[in-house]
Design a protein around this motif. Structure first.
Motif, mmCIF file in Angstrom:
data_model
loop_
_atom_site.group_PDB
_atom_site.id
_atom_site.type_symbol
_atom_site.label_atom_id
_atom_site.label_comp_id
_atom_site.label_asym_id
_atom_site.label_seq_id
_atom_site.Cartn_x
_atom_site.Cartn_y
_atom_site.Cartn_z
ATOM 1 N N ALA A 93 0.840 -1.197 0.000
ATOM 2 C CA ALA A 93 0.000 0.000 0.000
ATOM 3 C C ALA A 93 0.877 1.250 0.000
ATOM 4 N N LEU A 94 0.225 2.381 -0.120
ATOM 5 C CA LEU A 94 0.922 3.659 -0.050
ATOM 6 C C LEU A 94 1.470 3.875 1.358
ATOM 7 N N SER A 95 2.611 4.533 1.447
ATOM 8 C CA SER A 95 3.094 4.958 2.755
ATOM 9 C C SER A 95 2.155 6.043 3.270
ATOM 10 N N GLU A 96 2.220 6.320 4.542
ATOM 11 C CA GLU A 96 1.353 7.356 5.131
ATOM 12 C C GLU A 96 1.578 8.702 4.444
ATOM 13 N N GLU A 97 2.834 8.971 4.090
ATOM 14 C CA GLU A 97 3.170 10.244 3.432
ATOM 15 C C GLU A 97 2.439 10.389 2.103
ATOM 16 N N PHE A 98 2.476 9.350 1.267
ATOM 17 C CA PHE A 98 1.816 9.416 -0.035
ATOM 18 C C PHE A 98 0.291 9.309 0.106
ATOM 19 N N TYR A 99 -0.159 8.539 1.073
ATOM 20 C CA TYR A 99 -1.601 8.396 1.267
ATOM 21 C C TYR A 99 -2.249 9.720 1.647
ATOM 22 N N ALA A 205 4.004 2.819 -9.332
ATOM 23 C CA ALA A 205 2.765 3.080 -10.080
ATOM 24 C C ALA A 205 1.700 3.697 -9.179
ATOM 25 N N ILE A 206 1.497 3.117 -7.997
ATOM 26 C CA ILE A 206 0.466 3.673 -7.118
ATOM 27 C C ILE A 206 0.918 4.998 -6.507
ATOM 28 N N GLU A 207 2.235 5.171 -6.334
ATOM 29 C CA GLU A 207 2.727 6.464 -5.836
ATOM 30 C C GLU A 207 2.466 7.556 -6.871
ATOM 31 N N LEU A 211 -0.005 10.992 -6.464
ATOM 32 C CA LEU A 211 0.482 12.358 -6.694
ATOM 33 C C LEU A 211 -0.300 13.043 -7.817
ATOM 34 N N SER A 212 -1.456 12.448 -8.164
ATOM 35 C CA SER A 212 -2.385 13.031 -9.150
ATOM 36 C C SER A 212 -1.865 12.990 -10.575
ATOM 37 N N CYS A 213 -0.944 12.069 -10.850
ATOM 38 C CA CYS A 213 -0.433 11.894 -12.209
ATOM 39 C C CYS A 213 -1.142 10.712 -12.872
ATOM 40 N N ILE A 214 -1.555 10.885 -14.117
ATOM 41 C CA ILE A 214 -2.090 9.759 -14.876
ATOM 42 C C ILE A 214 -0.971 8.742 -15.050
ATOM 43 N N THR A 267 -6.934 4.603 -6.312
ATOM 44 C CA THR A 267 -5.677 4.218 -5.660
ATOM 45 C C THR A 267 -5.765 4.421 -4.155
ATOM 46 N N LYS A 268 -6.285 5.574 -3.740
ATOM 47 C CA LYS A 268 -6.397 5.858 -2.311
ATOM 48 C C LYS A 268 -7.341 4.865 -1.621
#
Length: 286
Positions: A93-99, A205-207, A211-214, A267-268
């Motif tokens: 999963a995403l790290s807390e920072e990216f989540y 990919a999920i990071e 970050l709002s990138c396609i 993703t989130k």
């Protein structure tokens, strides 16, 4: 050895995610009568897979946790079957920072030659597939391509050839401490993960989507499941990747923002830091 042994002796249970310590943890769990948990993040060779299957059958083993369905499926045809009662699949999963990142519309008007700016993140090496970039840059001369990552030590000839093919819209950047600041400053809005090897998962990919990138991924390994769960674009051949980029390049800002927000939200939801933490805790605490 004795340092680890003493730490395990004073602990309530064992949680091991370092493959080089699996044998030690298994032996320690038997002699110290401690329940043990093993986290599998990568694919293993024939003999390593047998070891993990044997570990799953030890009485003191509580759980063997796989980071993706893809990695788990590679063990299904193992010479010695896994003990399915002790198996859990908990996707990374995403790290807390990216989540905790908020959605940002990266498709706004700017004075650049193209609205799209594409990044490929990872150590430069053949299996990561960065050598597709010169071909893409030639086909899309108005789009900037950023290759972000350090050189691998064992592939200097391949790297030299890649850099020799550099055109005016290809930019190399050494590994970064603050990737988010770099993306903001360079107006990057597309992530490409062109892996040629079977990725066990595909964290970058999920990071990228967080970050709002396609995000666009190849159909290798665990990337296929990420695409299914998030709506990331997926391709198997170069011509399909060209078609995806062509399509994105033809869309207006509103539609591009809609696509990026949909990937962001999915993703989130699917790769939630909180859900991952709760699942790990639920599986290893007994």
């Amino acid at each position: 050895f004795f340092k680890y042994f003493y730490q395990i002796k004073s602990s309530d249970f064992i949680y091991c995610n370092a493959p080089r310590l699996f044998i030690f943890c298994a032996i320690a769990s038997i002699f110290l009568k401690k329940k043990s948990n093993y986290h599998i993040h990568i694919n293993y060779n024939f003999y390593e897979a047998i070891l993990i299957s044997l570990i799953s059958r030890i009485k003191s083993t509580n759980k063997v946790i796989f980071c993706s369905k893809y990695v788990f499926n590679n063990f299904n045809n193992n010479f010695i079957p896994l003990n399915k009662k002790k198996i859990s699949i908990i996707e990374n999963a995403l790290s807390e920072e990216f989540y905790n990142e908020k959605y940002k519309n990266r498709f706004v008007l700017n004075n650049k030659k193209s609205l799209l700016k594409l990044a490929i993140i990872g150590t430069l090496k053949p299996e990561k597939g960065q050598d597709i970039v010169p071909y893409l840059a030639k086909n899309f001369p108005k789009i900037d391509f950023f290759l972000i990552g350090k050189d691998s030590k064992d592939n200097q000839g391949w790297i030299d050839k890649l850099k020799y093919q550099k055109s005016s819209n290809i930019f190399f950047q050494t590994e970064l401490i603050d990737i988010k600041e770099f993306i903001d400053r360079n107006h990057i809005n597309i992530f490409l993960v062109p892996s040629k090897w079977d990725e066990p998962f595909g964290l970058v990919a999920i990071e990228g989507m967080s970050l709002s990138c396609i995000t666009i991924v190849s159909n290798r390994g665990g990337l296929k499941d990420i695409a299914k769960n998030t709506g990331a674009f997926i391709y198997s051949r170069e011509i399909e990747l060209i078609e995806i980029i062509n399509n994105l390049d033809s869309l207006g800002r509103k539609k591009l923002a809609e696509i990026s927000k949909n990937q962001f939200l999915r993703t989130k939801h699917h790769y939630s830091f909180k859900k991952f933490s709760e699942e790990i805790r639920r599986n290893i605490v007994f």
